[in-house]
Design a protein around this motif. Structure first.
Motif, PDB file in Angstrom:
ATOM      1  N   UNK A   1       5.565  12.094   3.045  1.00 48.74           N
ATOM      2  CA  UNK A   1       5.592  12.174   1.586  1.00 48.74           C
ATOM      3  C   UNK A   1       4.204  11.968   0.985  1.00 48.74           C
ATOM      4  N   UNK A   2       3.220  11.716   1.825  1.00 50.10           N
ATOM      5  CA  UNK A   2       1.890  11.390   1.325  1.00 50.10           C
ATOM      6  C   UNK A   2       1.065  12.657   1.107  1.00 50.10           C
TER       7      UNK A   2
ATOM      8  N   UNK B   1       0.828  -1.216   0.000  1.00 50.71           N
ATOM      9  CA  UNK B   1       0.000   0.000   0.000  1.00 50.71           C
ATOM     10  C   UNK B   1       0.854   1.255   0.000  1.00 50.71           C
ATOM     11  N   UNK B   2       1.995   1.197   0.672  1.00 50.47           N
ATOM     12  CA  UNK B   2       2.915   2.337   0.758  1.00 50.47           C
ATOM     13  C   UNK B   2       3.498   2.629  -0.623  1.00 50.47           C
ATOM     14  N   UNK B   3       3.933   1.570  -1.303  1.00 49.79           N
ATOM     15  CA  UNK B   3       4.492   1.724  -2.651  1.00 49.79           C
ATOM     16  C   UNK B   3       3.447   2.318  -3.588  1.00 49.79           C
ATOM     17  N   UNK B   4       2.219   1.829  -3.501  1.00 52.62           N
ATOM     18  CA  UNK B   4       1.144   2.327  -4.366  1.00 52.62           C
ATOM     19  C   UNK B   4       0.901   3.811  -4.128  1.00 52.62           C
ATOM     20  N   UNK B   5       0.900   4.241  -2.866  1.00 56.14           N
ATOM     21  CA  UNK B   5       0.699   5.666  -2.570  1.00 56.14           C
ATOM     22  C   UNK B   5       1.819   6.520  -3.159  1.00 56.14           C
ATOM     23  N   UNK B   6       3.051   6.076  -3.025  1.00 53.72           N
ATOM     24  CA  UNK B   6       4.158   6.844  -3.589  1.00 53.72           C
ATOM     25  C   UNK B   6       4.054   6.917  -5.105  1.00 53.72           C
ATOM     26  N   UNK B   7       3.642   5.843  -5.735  1.00 56.24           N
ATOM     27  CA  UNK B   7       3.473   5.855  -7.188  1.00 56.24           C
ATOM     28  C   UNK B   7       2.404   6.863  -7.598  1.00 56.24           C
ATOM     29  N   UNK B   8       1.336   6.947  -6.833  1.00 54.82           N
ATOM     30  CA  UNK B   8       0.249   7.869  -7.152  1.00 54.82           C
ATOM     31  C   UNK B   8       0.634   9.319  -6.849  1.00 54.82           C
ATOM     32  N   UNK B   9       1.297   9.544  -5.719  1.00 55.74           N
ATOM     33  CA  UNK B   9       1.614  10.906  -5.283  1.00 55.74           C
ATOM     34  C   UNK B   9       2.859  11.467  -5.942  1.00 55.74           C
ATOM     35  N   UNK B  10       3.790  10.594  -6.342  1.00 57.92           N
ATOM     36  CA  UNK B  10       5.060  11.033  -6.925  1.00 57.92           C
ATOM     37  C   UNK B  10       5.384  10.160  -8.141  1.00 57.92           C
ATOM     38  N   UNK B  11       4.597  10.279  -9.199  1.00 61.11           N
ATOM     39  CA  UNK B  11       4.754   9.378 -10.347  1.00 61.11           C
ATOM     40  C   UNK B  11       6.119   9.452 -11.012  1.00 61.11           C
ATOM     41  N   UNK B  12       6.833  10.576 -10.840  1.00 68.68           N
ATOM     42  CA  UNK B  12       8.156  10.713 -11.453  1.00 68.68           C
ATOM     43  C   UNK B  12       9.263  10.215 -10.535  1.00 68.68           C
TER      44      UNK B  12
ATOM     45  N   UNK C   1      12.955   2.854  10.409  1.00 65.24           N
ATOM     46  CA  UNK C   1      12.390   1.837   9.521  1.00 65.24           C
ATOM     47  C   UNK C   1      11.238   1.052  10.124  1.00 65.24           C
ATOM     48  N   UNK C   2      11.061   1.127  11.443  1.00 63.54           N
ATOM     49  CA  UNK C   2       9.910   0.464  12.060  1.00 63.54           C
ATOM     50  C   UNK C   2       8.598   1.091  11.619  1.00 63.54           C
ATOM     51  N   UNK C   3       8.640   2.369  11.196  1.00 67.21           N
ATOM     52  CA  UNK C   3       7.415   3.056  10.761  1.00 67.21           C
ATOM     53  C   UNK C   3       6.729   2.273   9.647  1.00 67.21           C
ATOM     54  N   UNK C   4       7.511   1.709   8.744  1.00 66.61           N
ATOM     55  CA  UNK C   4       6.931   0.989   7.605  1.00 66.61           C
ATOM     56  C   UNK C   4       6.007  -0.143   8.053  1.00 66.61           C
ATOM     57  N   UNK C   5       6.363  -0.767   9.174  1.00 70.10           N
ATOM     58  CA  UNK C   5       5.649  -1.965   9.602  1.00 70.10           C
ATOM     59  C   UNK C   5       4.650  -1.679  10.719  1.00 70.10           C
ATOM     60  N   UNK C   6       4.778  -0.537  11.375  1.00 68.03           N
ATOM     61  CA  UNK C   6       3.829  -0.165  12.428  1.00 68.03           C
ATOM     62  C   UNK C   6       2.666   0.661  11.883  1.00 68.03           C
ATOM     63  N   UNK C   7       2.923   1.437  10.839  1.00 65.77           N
ATOM     64  CA  UNK C   7       1.884   2.287  10.255  1.00 65.77           C
ATOM     65  C   UNK C   7       0.950   1.439   9.389  1.00 65.77           C
ATOM     66  N   UNK C   8      -0.333   1.750   9.423  1.00 65.63           N
ATOM     67  CA  UNK C   8      -1.324   1.066   8.600  1.00 65.63           C
ATOM     68  C   UNK C   8      -1.945   2.062   7.608  1.00 65.63           C
ATOM     69  N   UNK C   9      -2.397   1.552   6.482  1.00 67.62           N
ATOM     70  CA  UNK C   9      -2.960   2.450   5.470  1.00 67.62           C
ATOM     71  C   UNK C   9      -4.153   3.221   6.014  1.00 67.62           C
ATOM     72  N   UNK C  10      -4.960   2.575   6.869  1.00 67.07           N
ATOM     73  CA  UNK C  10      -6.137   3.253   7.404  1.00 67.07           C
ATOM     74  C   UNK C  10      -5.786   4.344   8.401  1.00 67.07           C
ATOM     75  N   UNK C  11      -4.521   4.411   8.819  1.00 67.96           N
ATOM     76  CA  UNK C  11      -4.102   5.500   9.710  1.00 67.96           C
ATOM     77  C   UNK C  11      -4.069   6.850   8.992  1.00 67.96           C
TER      78      UNK C  11
END
Length: 440
Positions: free
Chosen positions: A375-376, A147-158, A333-343
Motif C-alpha cells: 500500500x506504500x 511509522x506505518x500509520x504515518x505512511x498510510x496517512x500520507x499515501x492515502x489521506x482519505x 500480521x508478523x509483517x508489521x513487527x518484522x518490517x522496518x521503515x528503513x527497509x
C-alpha cells in the motif's frame, strides 16, 4: 488449552526474535507434546496470529497492571496470549485464567503463577477502562507501528483509517477454480455437496463463507482448485494472454499467479518461472504438478539476466516484485513487527532495478505487468514514475482504461476499488498495486 498457550508462546518468541510467523508455527507444531488435532492446530494459529494482530493494544492494556515492573519475556507473552483470548475470543474467561496459571507452571514460572492470576483477574475487572485508555493512541487502537500509520496517512489521506481497520480483520479464504477441470458453478455445487457455502468473485473465484483446511476441499489434491486471494487473481487477467505467446514470470514463487496464467493461457508457447529461493521453487514445482501444469521453473535471480536469459524476447512479463507486504498484513500480521521503515527505500530500489533489467527482455509491442502487495506509494506509483522518466519506448495503461477492462472481465460485479493502480483492501480483496506497461 495449556498446550496451545505454551506453543503460542514458543512461536511468538521466535517471531519477536525475527523469524517468519509461518516458520515459527511450523517449529511450534514440531515441539508439541503428541500429535495436535485439527482443532488444536487451528487454535494455535489463531492465538499466534491474534496476538500479533492486536499486539500494541494488548501491551497497552496489560502495562498498567504490572505494578511491580514488567515481567520476564515468557511471562509477558503468556499474559498477552491470555489477554487475547479474554478480549478477542469466546473462550470462557475462567478457563483462560486457570489454564494460564497452569501454563506458567509448565513453563517453569512457578513463582509467577500468583502474578499471572492477579493480572488476568484485574484485566477482567477493568477491561472496559483499560481498552478505552489503550485506544486513545492510534498505535493502540490499530496495533500498527507509528511509522506505518504515518505512511498510510500520507499515501492515502482519505482511506488510511479504513485501511488500518481492514488490516485488523480476519482475511477471507478465496479459491481459484481450475476451469480446465470444472466451471465455477460446477465447483460451487461440489462445495455445497459437502456442506460448504461460497459466493463467486471475479471470473474464477469463490469466497468461502467459513475458511477450511485444504484437505476439506473436494478435488484439491487432483488440481480442481487452489487457494488464491481475489486481488491476486487480477494479475493473470491484466496480462492479456493469447496463444503462441512466450511468458516470463520473473519473481514467481509461491506460484499462484504462474499456475493461474497456465490455467487461462491455452496454447502459450512456453512459460518461464523464476525465483531466487530454492525452497520456494520446490514448492512451486510441487503445486504445478498437483495442478497438472507444465512450465520451465528455474532458481535464479531475475535481475541477473546474463545468467538465465537466452536472448529470445518475451511477449509478456509478470513482475510481481518483492515488497513490504503492507497490503496483505491481515494475512501475515508478523509483517508489521518484522518490517522496518528503513527497509522501504531499499525495496523500492530493488524493484526499480528489476524493472530496468527486465525491460530489454520484452519484445516491442509486448506487455509487462508490474505488481506489488503493498500500500506504500514509494514501492508503487513512485517506482513506476521513476522508471517512466528514465526509459524510452514505454507507455503506461491509464487507470480509466484498466477500470473499463476490469468491468468487462468481472462476471460477478465485484470489481474492487482502485486508485491510480492501487487496489484497496476490502472484505473480499487484499491490497495490491498493478501497473500495465506497454513497449513500443
Amino acid at each position: 488449552m495449556i498446550e496451545i498457550q505454551r506453543l503460542s508462546i514458543f512461536a511468538l518468541s521466535q517471531v519477536l526474535a525475527g523469524k517468519n510467523l509461518d516458520h515459527a508455527l511450523t517449529e511450534a507444531r514440531k515441539a508439541a507434546q503428541g500429535v495436535l488435532s485439527d482443532h488444536q492446530r487451528a487454535s494455535l494459529q489463531d492465538c499466534a496470529y491474534g496476538v500479533l494482530r492486536f499486539k500494541t493494544e494488548l501491551e497497552l492494556v496489560l502495562a498498567p497492571l504490572f505494578q511491580r515492573g514488567e515481567p520476564e519475556m515468557a511471562a509477558r507473552l503468556l499474559l498477552m496470549v491470555a489477554a487475547y483470548q479474554l478480549l478477542h475470543t469466546r473462550t470462557a474467561p475462567h478457563a483462560v485464567v486457570s489454564h494460564a496459571v497452569e501454563t506458567a507452571g509448565a513453563l517453569g514460572l512457578t513463582a509467577a503463577r500468583g502474578f499471572v492470576n492477579g493480572v488476568l483477574r484485574n484485566l477482567l475487572r477493568q477491561k472496559e477502562v483499560l481498552i478505552a485508555d489503550a485506544h486513545e493512541s492510534l498505535e493502540g487502537r490499530y496495533s500498527h507501528p507509528d511509522w506505518w500509520i504515518t505512511r498510510l496517512q500520507q499515501d492515502h489521506p482519505t482511506h488510511w483509517e479504513a485501511l488500518l481497520q481492514q488490516a485488523q480483520q480476519r482475511p477471507p479464504m478465496t479459491l481459484r477454480v481450475n476451469r480446465r477441470f470444472n466451471s465455477v458453478a460446477q465447483y460451487q455445487a461440489r462445495l455445497q455437496g459437502v456442506g460448504l457455502a461460497s459466493r463467486p468473485v471475479g471470473q474464477e473465484g469463490l469466497v468461502l463463507e467459513t475458511p477450511q483446511a485444504v484437505t476439506q476441499l473436494p478435488g484439491f489434491e487432483q488440481g480442481a482448485v487452489s487457494v488464491q486471494d481475489a486481488g491476486a487473481q487480477w494479475a493473470a487477467h491484466l496480462m492479456g494472454l493469447h496463444s503462441g505467446q512466450r511468458i516470463l514470470d520473473a519473481c514467481a514463487a509461491p506460484g499462484g499467479k504462474t499456475a493461474h496464467m497456465l490455467e487461462r493461457g491455452n496454447g502459450l508457447e512456453g512459460l518461464l518461472a523464476l525465483d531466487i529461493e530454492p525452497g520456494r521453487v520446490k514448492k512451486m514445482q510441487a503445486d504445478l504438478q498437483r495442478l497438472h501444469l507444465t512450465a520451465e521453473v528455474r532458481c535464479a535471480d531475475a535481475v541477473r539476466t546474463d545468467l538465465w536469459w537466452d536472448g529470445r524476447p518475451f511477449d509478456r512479463i509478470l513482475l510481481d516484485v518483492p515488497c513490504s507486504g503492507s497490503g496483505v498484513v491481515r494475512r501475515h500480521p508478523d509483517i508489521k513487527w518484522l518490517r522496518r521503515e528503513e527497509d522501504i527505500p531499499a525495496l523500492a530500489q530493488r524493484q526499480l532495478n528489476l524493472l530496468t533489467q527486465l525491460w530489454p527482455t520484452l519484445k516491442k509491442g509486448g506487455r509487462l505487468v508490474y505488481a506489488t502487495c503493498s500500500l506504500f506509494q514509494e514501492e508503487n506509483g513512485a517506482v513506476i514514475q521513476r522508471f517512466l522518466e528514465g526509459t524510452e519506448g514505454v507507455k503506461e495503461g491509464t487507470l480509466r482504461q484498466n477500470n473499463e477492462m476490469m468491468q468487462k472481465m468481472d462476471e460477478t460485479g465485484s470489481v474492487p476499488r482502485w486508485e491510480k493502480g492501487q487496489l484497496l483492501p476490502d472484505d473480499i480483496h487484499d491490497g495490491f498495486f498493478y501497473a500495465v506497461l506497454q513497449k513500443f
